[in-house]
Design a protein around this motif. Structure first.
Motif, short mmCIF file in Angstrom:
data_model
loop_
_atom_site.label_atom_id
_atom_site.label_comp_id
_atom_site.label_asym_id
_atom_site.label_seq_id
_atom_site.Cartn_x
_atom_site.Cartn_y
_atom_site.Cartn_z
N CYS A 1 -4.07 9.54 9.22
CA CYS A 1 -2.81 10.14 8.82
C CYS A 1 -1.66 9.14 8.93
N LYS A 2 -1.68 8.31 9.96
CA LYS A 2 -0.65 7.29 10.13
C LYS A 2 -0.67 6.32 8.95
N ALA A 3 -1.85 5.97 8.46
CA ALA A 3 -1.97 5.06 7.31
C ALA A 3 -1.26 5.65 6.09
N PHE A 4 -1.41 6.95 5.88
CA PHE A 4 -0.73 7.58 4.75
C PHE A 4 0.78 7.66 4.96
N ARG A 5 1.21 7.92 6.18
CA ARG A 5 2.65 7.95 6.45
C ARG A 5 3.27 6.58 6.16
N THR A 6 2.58 5.53 6.57
CA THR A 6 3.06 4.17 6.30
C THR A 6 3.11 3.92 4.80
N PHE A 7 2.10 4.39 4.06
CA PHE A 7 2.05 4.24 2.61
C PHE A 7 3.31 4.82 1.96
N TYR A 8 3.64 6.07 2.28
CA TYR A 8 4.79 6.73 1.66
C TYR A 8 6.11 6.10 2.09
N ASP A 9 6.21 5.68 3.36
CA ASP A 9 7.43 5.01 3.80
C ASP A 9 7.59 3.65 3.12
N THR A 10 6.49 2.94 2.91
CA THR A 10 6.55 1.64 2.23
C THR A 10 6.96 1.83 0.78
N LEU A 11 6.42 2.82 0.14
CA LEU A 11 6.67 3.03 -1.28
C LEU A 11 8.04 3.65 -1.56
N PHE A 12 8.42 4.68 -0.80
CA PHE A 12 9.64 5.43 -1.11
C PHE A 12 10.79 5.18 -0.14
N GLY A 13 10.52 4.51 0.95
CA GLY A 13 11.58 4.24 1.93
C GLY A 13 11.29 4.91 3.26
N ASP B 1 8.63 5.11 -11.13
CA ASP B 1 8.39 4.78 -12.53
C ASP B 1 7.42 3.61 -12.59
N ILE B 2 6.19 3.88 -12.97
CA ILE B 2 5.14 2.85 -12.96
C ILE B 2 5.25 1.88 -14.14
N GLU B 3 6.30 2.00 -14.92
CA GLU B 3 6.55 1.04 -15.99
C GLU B 3 7.66 0.06 -15.61
N GLU B 4 8.14 0.14 -14.39
CA GLU B 4 9.21 -0.72 -13.92
C GLU B 4 8.62 -1.73 -12.93
N ALA B 5 8.81 -3.01 -13.19
CA ALA B 5 8.14 -4.08 -12.45
C ALA B 5 8.38 -4.03 -10.94
N ASP B 6 9.63 -3.87 -10.50
CA ASP B 6 9.91 -3.84 -9.07
C ASP B 6 9.19 -2.67 -8.38
N THR B 7 9.16 -1.53 -9.07
CA THR B 7 8.48 -0.36 -8.54
C THR B 7 6.99 -0.62 -8.42
N VAL B 8 6.41 -1.24 -9.43
CA VAL B 8 4.97 -1.54 -9.40
C VAL B 8 4.65 -2.51 -8.26
N LYS C 1 6.22 -2.68 -5.39
CA LYS C 1 6.23 -1.87 -4.17
C LYS C 1 4.98 -1.01 -4.07
N TYR C 2 4.56 -0.46 -5.20
CA TYR C 2 3.36 0.39 -5.25
C TYR C 2 2.12 -0.42 -4.87
N GLU C 3 2.00 -1.60 -5.44
CA GLU C 3 0.85 -2.46 -5.12
C GLU C 3 0.86 -2.86 -3.65
N ALA C 4 2.03 -3.17 -3.12
CA ALA C 4 2.14 -3.53 -1.70
C ALA C 4 1.77 -2.34 -0.81
N ALA C 5 2.23 -1.15 -1.19
CA ALA C 5 1.92 0.05 -0.41
C ALA C 5 0.42 0.35 -0.45
N LEU C 6 -0.21 0.18 -1.61
CA LEU C 6 -1.66 0.39 -1.71
C LEU C 6 -2.43 -0.61 -0.86
#
Length: 121
Positions: free
Chosen positions: A55-67, A18-25, A27-32
């Motif tokens: 490909c590893k960079a993208f795997r890290t992105f999704y793990d950082t963002l979603f767990g 949910d990009i309207e929730e501060a904690d989520t944003v 995490k999203y910014e950190a993942a980006l």
């Protein structure tokens, strides 16, 4: 309808974002930021090594963002394949863009409804 836009459906998974929730944003910014840092810059080590790092960079992105472990679920059965990983990222960006557009549309509706005609911001 809005709740549906906060779930990313990818390869049989339902991932909440949910990009309207501060904690989520945050995490999203950190993942980006991590994705940008991890992206390989050149192919001097060879094309195969570049694709693996990409490909590893993208795997890290999704793990950082979603767990941790999310990337393994998203890419289950998909080898290190640049075009396929890029396609998944494109789907993710489309998901985020739709959510942002819905949020903006809702905000505009409220402004139109409640702000005086001459006082729109």
């Amino acid at each position: 309808m809005k709740d549906d836009l906060t779930i990313w459906h990818i390869h049989g998974l339902e991932l909440p974002l949910d990009i309207e929730e501060a904690d989520t944003v945050e995490k999203y910014e950190a993942a980006l930021a991590q994705l940008e840092q991890d992206m390989p810059e050149d192919k001097s080590a060879g094309v195969a090594a570049y694709i693996r790092a990409y490909c590893k960079a993208f795997r890290t992105f999704y793990d950082t963002l979603f767990g941790e472990g999310t990337a393994e679920q998203i890419f289950s059965g998909i080898p290190d394949h640049a075009r396929r990983y890029t396609a998944v990222y494109g789907e993710f960006l489309t998901f985020v863009a739709k959510q942002a557009a819905q949020s903006q549309a809702e905000s505009m509706q409220l402004k139109k409804k409640y702000l005086p005609k001459g006082g729109r911001r």
